[in-house]
Design a protein around this motif. Sequence first.
Motif, PDB file in Angstrom:
ATOM      1  N   LEU A 121       0.813  -1.204   0.000  1.00 17.57           N
ATOM      2  CA  LEU A 121       0.000   0.000   0.000  1.00 17.57           C
ATOM      3  C   LEU A 121       0.853   1.263   0.000  1.00 17.57           C
ATOM      4  N   THR A 122       0.400   2.252  -0.754  1.00 15.16           N
ATOM      5  CA  THR A 122       0.990   3.586  -0.741  1.00 15.16           C
ATOM      6  C   THR A 122      -0.143   4.601  -0.582  1.00 15.16           C
ATOM      7  N   SER A 123       0.222   5.841  -0.212  1.00 23.74           N
ATOM      8  CA  SER A 123      -0.774   6.896  -0.012  1.00 23.74           C
ATOM      9  C   SER A 123      -0.316   8.189  -0.661  1.00 23.74           C
ATOM     10  N   LYS A 124      -1.284   8.969  -1.124  1.00 22.25           N
ATOM     11  CA  LYS A 124      -1.008  10.337  -1.543  1.00 22.25           C
ATOM     12  C   LYS A 124      -2.220  11.199  -1.182  1.00 22.25           C
ATOM     13  N   SER A 125      -1.967  12.481  -0.946  1.00 27.32           N
ATOM     14  CA  SER A 125      -3.029  13.405  -0.547  1.00 27.32           C
ATOM     15  C   SER A 125      -2.963  14.677  -1.364  1.00 27.32           C
ATOM     16  N   GLN A 126      -4.120  15.306  -1.550  1.00 23.34           N
ATOM     17  CA  GLN A 126      -4.196  16.615  -2.174  1.00 23.34           C
ATOM     18  C   GLN A 126      -4.902  17.574  -1.221  1.00 23.34           C
ATOM     19  N   VAL A 127      -4.329  18.751  -1.053  1.00 19.57           N
ATOM     20  CA  VAL A 127      -4.942  19.776  -0.208  1.00 19.57           C
ATOM     21  C   VAL A 127      -6.116  20.371  -0.978  1.00 19.57           C
ATOM     22  N   ILE A 128      -7.321  20.261  -0.415  1.00 22.44           N
ATOM     23  CA  ILE A 128      -8.523  20.735  -1.111  1.00 22.44           C
ATOM     24  C   ILE A 128      -9.211  21.876  -0.371  1.00 22.44           C
ATOM     25  N   GLY A 129      -8.694  22.264   0.803  1.00 20.52           N
ATOM     26  CA  GLY A 129      -9.299  23.365   1.545  1.00 20.52           C
ATOM     27  C   GLY A 129      -8.379  23.870   2.638  1.00 20.52           C
ATOM     28  N   LEU A 130      -8.491  25.167   2.952  1.00 18.94           N
ATOM     29  CA  LEU A 130      -7.689  25.797   4.007  1.00 18.94           C
ATOM     30  C   LEU A 130      -8.541  26.858   4.700  1.00 18.94           C
ATOM     31  N   LYS A 131      -8.396  26.940   6.013  1.00 19.22           N
ATOM     32  CA  LYS A 131      -9.102  27.985   6.768  1.00 19.22           C
ATOM     33  C   LYS A 131      -8.317  28.280   8.045  1.00 19.22           C
TER      34      LYS A 131
ATOM     35  N   ASN B 165      -7.754  29.720  11.702  1.00 28.33           N
ATOM     36  CA  ASN B 165      -8.631  29.977  12.838  1.00 28.33           C
ATOM     37  C   ASN B 165      -8.522  31.431  13.286  1.00 28.33           C
ATOM     38  N   SER B 166      -9.558  31.901  13.975  1.00 27.57           N
ATOM     39  CA  SER B 166      -9.623  33.307  14.367  1.00 27.57           C
ATOM     40  C   SER B 166      -8.527  33.701  15.345  1.00 27.57           C
ATOM     41  N   ASN B 167      -7.973  32.709  16.075  1.00 19.56           N
ATOM     42  CA  ASN B 167      -6.905  33.045  17.031  1.00 19.56           C
ATOM     43  C   ASN B 167      -5.556  33.279  16.360  1.00 19.56           C
ATOM     44  N   GLY B 168      -5.458  32.963  15.066  1.00 18.63           N
ATOM     45  CA  GLY B 168      -4.220  33.181  14.336  1.00 18.63           C
ATOM     46  C   GLY B 168      -3.096  32.232  14.700  1.00 18.63           C
ATOM     47  N   LYS B 169      -3.381  31.240  15.534  1.00 13.83           N
ATOM     48  CA  LYS B 169      -2.346  30.316  15.997  1.00 13.83           C
ATOM     49  C   LYS B 169      -2.420  28.951  15.315  1.00 13.83           C
ATOM     50  N   SER B 170      -3.486  28.699  14.602  1.00 18.74           N
ATOM     51  CA  SER B 170      -3.679  27.397  13.954  1.00 18.74           C
ATOM     52  C   SER B 170      -4.656  27.562  12.803  1.00 18.74           C
ATOM     53  N   GLY B 171      -4.833  26.495  12.055  1.00 17.36           N
ATOM     54  CA  GLY B 171      -5.795  26.517  10.965  1.00 17.36           C
ATOM     55  C   GLY B 171      -6.231  25.115  10.625  1.00 17.36           C
ATOM     56  N   VAL B 172      -7.258  25.025   9.810  1.00 17.97           N
ATOM     57  CA  VAL B 172      -7.811  23.731   9.416  1.00 17.97           C
ATOM     58  C   VAL B 172      -7.389  23.440   7.979  1.00 17.97           C
ATOM     59  N   VAL B 173      -6.829  22.245   7.785  1.00 21.16           N
ATOM     60  CA  VAL B 173      -6.388  21.781   6.474  1.00 21.16           C
ATOM     61  C   VAL B 173      -7.296  20.636   6.046  1.00 21.16           C
ATOM     62  N   TYR B 174      -7.868  20.730   4.828  1.00 16.73           N
ATOM     63  CA  TYR B 174      -8.708  19.679   4.267  1.00 16.73           C
ATOM     64  C   TYR B 174      -7.895  18.934   3.212  1.00 16.73           C
ATOM     65  N   VAL B 175      -7.843  17.602   3.308  1.00 18.85           N
ATOM     66  CA  VAL B 175      -7.112  16.820   2.315  1.00 18.85           C
ATOM     67  C   VAL B 175      -7.954  15.648   1.831  1.00 18.85           C
ATOM     68  N   ARG B 176      -7.787  15.327   0.554  1.00 24.03           N
ATOM     69  CA  ARG B 176      -8.350  14.080   0.015  1.00 24.03           C
ATOM     70  C   ARG B 176      -7.197  13.105  -0.145  1.00 24.03           C
TER      71      ARG B 176
ATOM     72  N   ALA C 170      -2.573  34.823   6.460  1.00 24.61           N
ATOM     73  CA  ALA C 170      -3.613  33.805   6.335  1.00 24.61           C
ATOM     74  C   ALA C 170      -3.913  33.552   4.867  1.00 24.61           C
ATOM     75  N   PRO C 171      -4.091  32.300   4.464  1.00 26.27           N
ATOM     76  CA  PRO C 171      -4.453  32.010   3.073  1.00 26.27           C
ATOM     77  C   PRO C 171      -5.905  32.367   2.820  1.00 26.27           C
ATOM     78  N   GLU C 172      -6.266  32.424   1.560  1.00 20.83           N
ATOM     79  CA  GLU C 172      -7.676  32.591   1.220  1.00 20.83           C
ATOM     80  C   GLU C 172      -8.453  31.397   1.764  1.00 20.83           C
ATOM     81  N   THR C 173      -9.564  31.672   2.413  1.00 23.29           N
ATOM     82  CA  THR C 173     -10.371  30.593   2.981  1.00 23.29           C
ATOM     83  C   THR C 173     -11.103  29.837   1.877  1.00 23.29           C
ATOM     84  N   VAL C 174     -10.871  28.541   1.832  1.00 29.51           N
ATOM     85  CA  VAL C 174     -11.570  27.660   0.901  1.00 29.51           C
ATOM     86  C   VAL C 174     -12.042  26.444   1.689  1.00 29.51           C
TER      87      VAL C 174
END
Length: 343
Positions: A103-113, A115-126, A155-159
């Motif tokens: 087995l092998t794995s690969k991911s694509q980043v499909i979303g970024l947001k 957080n309001s505290n500026g210390k972290s963010g949410v990464v969406y991957v498929r 901060a990146p553009e929120t997607v």
Amino acid sequence: MKTNSGNFFEDYRLGQVIEHAVPRTVSGGERALYHALYPARHALHSSDAFAQSCGLAQSPLDDLITFHIVFGKTVPDISLNAVANLGYAEGRFLQPVYAGDSLTSKSQVIGLKENSNGKSGVVYVRTQGSNQNGDVVLDYVRWVMVRKNNLDAAAPETVIPYLAKVIAPDDLAIPQGLTFANYPTTLAGEPHLWGDYEIGEVIDHVDGVTIEEAEHMMATRLWQNTAKVHFDATFRDDGQRLIYGGHVISMARALSFNGLANAQMIAGINAGAHANPCFSGTTIRAWSEVLDKAETASPDIGALRLRLVATSAAGTAGQLRDEAGKYLPHVLLDLDYWTLMPR
């Protein structure tokens, strides 16, 4: 610098594709350890003879072994610096994995947001897991909260990606050759088939298992999951090691055998949330709710949509949220999935 400190939130870019190390050939060893760590007893994943009576050449590895291995490979690139893994969607198990597959794995980043505290963010991957032939065996989306290293990074553009709430039954993959036409219920452990379950039915799986630190760490290492939050007691402010969410999923799935012994294969993950953190010493119990039923292209195989809930409190079957819609404090996992069952 030769060591890998992992990616931080500001390191991700929308559309970025990440090939994950390290390829892994699976064997019966993973099955044996899985069944030692969890009370897993589903017959299709336990016996070659049983699997052959259902039209397969041999017994496939438990579906969640595939999930853990594919997931574990993503951790050094996606969630090494995670605060928490937040959820899952659009997960499809496309074909079984057998001993000897690599087995092998690969991911694509499909979303970024951010957080309001500026210390972290949410990464969406498929993420896709593939075998040695390049065939995709598992495809799913997850989102994870990741720390920032440079708090001044823009901060990146929120997607936020659109994600289907439910996988359409027609999109569920039925393994080639699988048939339940001559299904042996006695060997499977229970007589209850697809037609015996009603939408809205709640099943208390009764049993409980107390999480041990050593077993959790062994399991997480087995999947080559290197997230610091699971191993380093200094990583969290409270000094506790967070139990890997997949460990809770596997424990709850194994406990669900009592009442769902014939839910033989996981076909899809519609949604999932780790509602509250789990720590060593917690006793996990589980209950399921039947959310939907669907026919498949095979006349002897039905699809059952289930909500699987892991909880830290006995006698709470059917209890999920408070009046404000917030998860109750004893709810650890809320997993919405499709399973294949004989009709």
